[in-house]
Design a protein around this motif. Structure first.
Motif, PDB file in Angstrom:
ATOM      1  N   LEU A  85     -10.290  -9.673  -1.302  1.00 38.04           N
ATOM      2  CA  LEU A  85     -10.612  -8.346  -1.800  1.00 38.04           C
ATOM      3  C   LEU A  85     -10.799  -7.454  -0.581  1.00 38.04           C
ATOM      4  O   LEU A  85     -11.620  -7.764   0.291  1.00 38.04           O
ATOM      5  CB  LEU A  85     -11.883  -8.372  -2.648  1.00 38.04           C
ATOM      6  N   PHE A  86     -10.034  -6.356  -0.494  1.00 45.27           N
ATOM      7  CA  PHE A  86     -10.104  -5.548   0.719  1.00 45.27           C
ATOM      8  C   PHE A  86      -9.996  -4.066   0.396  1.00 45.27           C
ATOM      9  O   PHE A  86      -9.567  -3.668  -0.692  1.00 45.27           O
ATOM     10  CB  PHE A  86      -8.998  -5.952   1.705  1.00 45.27           C
ATOM     11  N   GLN A  87     -10.407  -3.284   1.376  1.00 43.52           N
ATOM     12  CA  GLN A  87     -10.332  -1.834   1.276  1.00 43.52           C
ATOM     13  C   GLN A  87      -9.206  -1.348   2.175  1.00 43.52           C
ATOM     14  O   GLN A  87      -9.123  -1.703   3.353  1.00 43.52           O
ATOM     15  CB  GLN A  87     -11.661  -1.209   1.701  1.00 43.52           C
ATOM     16  N   SER A  88      -8.322  -0.544   1.619  1.00 47.27           N
ATOM     17  CA  SER A  88      -7.161  -0.054   2.353  1.00 47.27           C
ATOM     18  C   SER A  88      -7.574   0.729   3.593  1.00 47.27           C
ATOM     19  O   SER A  88      -8.488   1.553   3.547  1.00 47.27           O
ATOM     20  CB  SER A  88      -6.313   0.852   1.457  1.00 47.27           C
ATOM     21  N   HIS A  89      -6.865   0.485   4.696  1.00 49.39           N
ATOM     22  CA  HIS A  89      -7.105   1.252   5.918  1.00 49.39           C
ATOM     23  C   HIS A  89      -6.524   2.650   5.802  1.00 49.39           C
ATOM     24  O   HIS A  89      -6.811   3.519   6.642  1.00 49.39           O
ATOM     25  CB  HIS A  89      -6.489   0.529   7.123  1.00 49.39           C
ATOM     26  N   SER A 136      -8.332  -4.201   7.533  1.00 50.62           N
ATOM     27  CA  SER A 136      -9.108  -3.721   6.401  1.00 50.62           C
ATOM     28  C   SER A 136     -10.500  -3.282   6.824  1.00 50.62           C
ATOM     29  O   SER A 136     -11.159  -3.935   7.630  1.00 50.62           O
ATOM     30  CB  SER A 136      -9.224  -4.819   5.342  1.00 50.62           C
ATOM     31  N   LYS A 137     -10.938  -2.159   6.252  1.00 51.38           N
ATOM     32  CA  LYS A 137     -12.275  -1.643   6.570  1.00 51.38           C
ATOM     33  C   LYS A 137     -13.354  -2.569   6.004  1.00 51.38           C
ATOM     34  O   LYS A 137     -14.375  -2.829   6.637  1.00 51.38           O
ATOM     35  CB  LYS A 137     -12.429  -0.233   5.985  1.00 51.38           C
ATOM     36  N   ILE A 138     -13.126  -3.039   4.798  1.00 54.23           N
ATOM     37  CA  ILE A 138     -14.050  -3.961   4.151  1.00 54.23           C
ATOM     38  C   ILE A 138     -13.215  -5.066   3.509  1.00 54.23           C
ATOM     39  O   ILE A 138     -12.210  -4.787   2.865  1.00 54.23           O
ATOM     40  CB  ILE A 138     -14.890  -3.255   3.058  1.00 54.23           C
ATOM     41  N   ASP A 143      -6.551   4.789   2.696  1.00 57.22           N
ATOM     42  CA  ASP A 143      -7.304   5.733   1.870  1.00 57.22           C
ATOM     43  C   ASP A 143      -8.598   5.166   1.304  1.00 57.22           C
ATOM     44  O   ASP A 143      -9.270   5.822   0.509  1.00 57.22           O
ATOM     45  CB  ASP A 143      -6.424   6.240   0.724  1.00 57.22           C
ATOM     46  N   GLY A 144      -8.948   3.937   1.699  1.00 58.37           N
ATOM     47  CA  GLY A 144     -10.190   3.347   1.217  1.00 58.37           C
ATOM     48  C   GLY A 144     -10.103   2.716  -0.156  1.00 58.37           C
ATOM     49  O   GLY A 144     -11.110   2.189  -0.650  1.00 58.37           O
ATOM     50  N   LEU A 146       0.813  -1.209   0.000  1.00 54.39           N
ATOM     51  CA  LEU A 146       0.000   0.000   0.000  1.00 54.39           C
ATOM     52  C   LEU A 146       0.850   1.265   0.000  1.00 54.39           C
ATOM     53  O   LEU A 146       0.507   2.266  -0.633  1.00 54.39           O
ATOM     54  CB  LEU A 146      -0.925   0.015   1.229  1.00 54.39           C
ATOM     55  N   ARG A 147       1.972   1.222   0.692  1.00 52.72           N
ATOM     56  CA  ARG A 147       2.850   2.389   0.790  1.00 52.72           C
ATOM     57  C   ARG A 147       4.232   1.941   1.244  1.00 52.72           C
ATOM     58  O   ARG A 147       4.337   1.288   2.287  1.00 52.72           O
ATOM     59  CB  ARG A 147       2.264   3.399   1.801  1.00 52.72           C
ATOM     60  N   PRO A 148       5.263   2.161   0.435  1.00 55.38           N
ATOM     61  CA  PRO A 148       5.329   2.972  -0.790  1.00 55.38           C
ATOM     62  C   PRO A 148       5.013   2.224  -2.071  1.00 55.38           C
ATOM     63  O   PRO A 148       5.020   2.798  -3.156  1.00 55.38           O
ATOM     64  CB  PRO A 148       6.790   3.408  -0.796  1.00 55.38           C
TER      65      PRO A 148
END
Length: 394
Positions: free
Chosen positions: A126-130, A115-117, A132-133, A79-81
């Motif tokens: 399949l996930f949503q980044s904590h 993960s939020k989702i 930036d979404g 996710l970063r970097p």
């Protein structure tokens, strides 16, 4: 505290990854994991450098503390970097200025916990980044690709880790999915090796799952051993089951793992956890506790844990721990460390993280020496009485 094991030599360079047993005392094992980037003395504790940094410490401090290997994380670094960016910059070792081995966790635990989702399918997670979404798909193949781009020396299969307690049916489902993902991780790793994305000195570890169910753990371990991986981790513990159930699960699992390969207990733990797991035959550990607790004012000493936020230390001119090899533990007063923590100064977190990182490496060196000397049981009982006893938690 001396450590009589061999050190990194030219003989390790350009060689294949392998485990070298050096001795046993009961079930406790003394050995070395040999990699092209150096020897990992076992039992070993890996400081956690999740996002290419051990929080509040310079790489030189971690190295000088005695750490032979660090842990990084696929989820966070993708996710970063970004894994491709790290690869362009020379790989994770160059990026963070750490020349010794690095193990990367596959990201499965973080998908579960951060993960939020998220949606788990046969294909992957399949996930949503904590951060930036943004949405991402992490599969066994992509996890291995990321770990190869990072250039980690030990890579972990992608798995599904679930929180305990859970229904047996759910634990079994996750365990079986993790086995299918282990096979895909293995195939992806072998493909990377064939194409030059991974070298002979890099290794893939499988992760035994199955909750606290002995039969599921056995099935998971036997299936992974059949894949002939370079090492095996016990995952899915320290997620709510408690200390005694964790130890019972190790007792039920470790007999099914090969003696000639390293064994890694993931995400553990306290000094007590480490001592008892080594007693049962574990070789490797990682945990955020030394630095996380340091940032919150808890110091590990050879007379037990000390909470430096407590007012009792405000006028205490004594050093924290004269038995420590860390200069900060011997030279700064408890009153000064209390002041730093109560004032919220960065220096307090830095000093206590340093002290705790040194303590954990001293603890592992003590275990290695005790196994070599054939007195691990006596050492363990003596050390538990000193460093685990609740009398010094003030």
């Amino acid at each position: 505290m001396t450590d009589t094991s061999t050190t990194d030599t030219a003989a390790t360079k350009n060689g294949a990854f392998h485990y070298r047993p050096l001795g046993r005392d009961g079930l406790a094992r003394r050995g070395e994991i040999v990699t092209p980037r150096g020897v990992i003395r076992t039992p070993a504790f890996m400081p956690v450098g999740t996002v290419a940094t051990v929080k509040a410490l310079y790489p030189e401090q971690v190295r000088d503390a005695g750490a032979d290997i660090l842990l990084g994380n696929t989820y966070h670094l993708m996710l970063r970097p970004g894994a491709e960016r790290v690869a362009k910059l020379g790989g994770l070792h160059t990026f963070m200025r750490w020349e010794k081995p690095i193990l990367t966790d596959s990201g499965g635990f973080q998908v579960m916990s951060l993960s939020k989702i998220r949606k788990i399918t046969e294909e992957g997670a399949l996930f949503q980044s904590h951060l930036d979404g943004s949405r991402h798909m992490l599969t066994p193949e992509r996890s291995i690709e990321i770990q190869c781009l990072l250039g980690s020396d030990i890579q972990m299969q992608f798995d599904e880790c679930i929180e305990l307690p859970a229904e047996r049916k759910e634990v079994e489902r996750a365990m079986e999915l993790s086995l299918r993902w282990a096979e895909r991780s293995r195939n992806a790793f072998l493909a990377q090796r064939a194409s030059g994305g991974a070298g002979p000195g890099q290794a893939l570890f499988g992760i035994v799952q199955g909750g606290i169910d002995a039969e599921l753990r056995r099935r998971s371990a036997e299936a992974l051993v059949g894949m002939d991986l370079e090492g095996y981790a016990v995952g899915g513990l320290a997620v709510g089951e408690g200390h005694e159930l964790m130890l019972a699960t190790l007792d039920a699992t470790l007999p099914f793992l090969p003696q000639e390969k390293p064994r890694y207990l993931m995400g553990v733990g306290t000094p007590l956890d480490l001592i008892e797991a080594v007693r049962r035959g574990i070789d490797m550990f990682d945990c955020v506790l030394p630095t996380r607790n340091g940032r919150h004012g808890l110091a590990y000493t050879w007379e037990g844990p000390v909470n430096l936020r407590n007012a009792v230390h405000a006028d205490d001119s004594r050093p924290l721990d004269l038995q420590s090899t860390c200069p900060a533990a011997r030279e700064y007063s408890r009153a000064y460390l209390h002041h730093l923590m109560r004032s919220g100064e960065y220096l307090g977190a830095m000093i206590l993280s340093w002290i705790n990182t040194v303590f954990y490496q001293e603890l592992m060196a003590g275990m290695r020496a005790a196994i070599e000397d054939g007195r691990f049981e006596a050492w363990a009982d003596e050390t538990k009485a000193r460093v685990v006893a609740p009398k010094t938690t003030t």
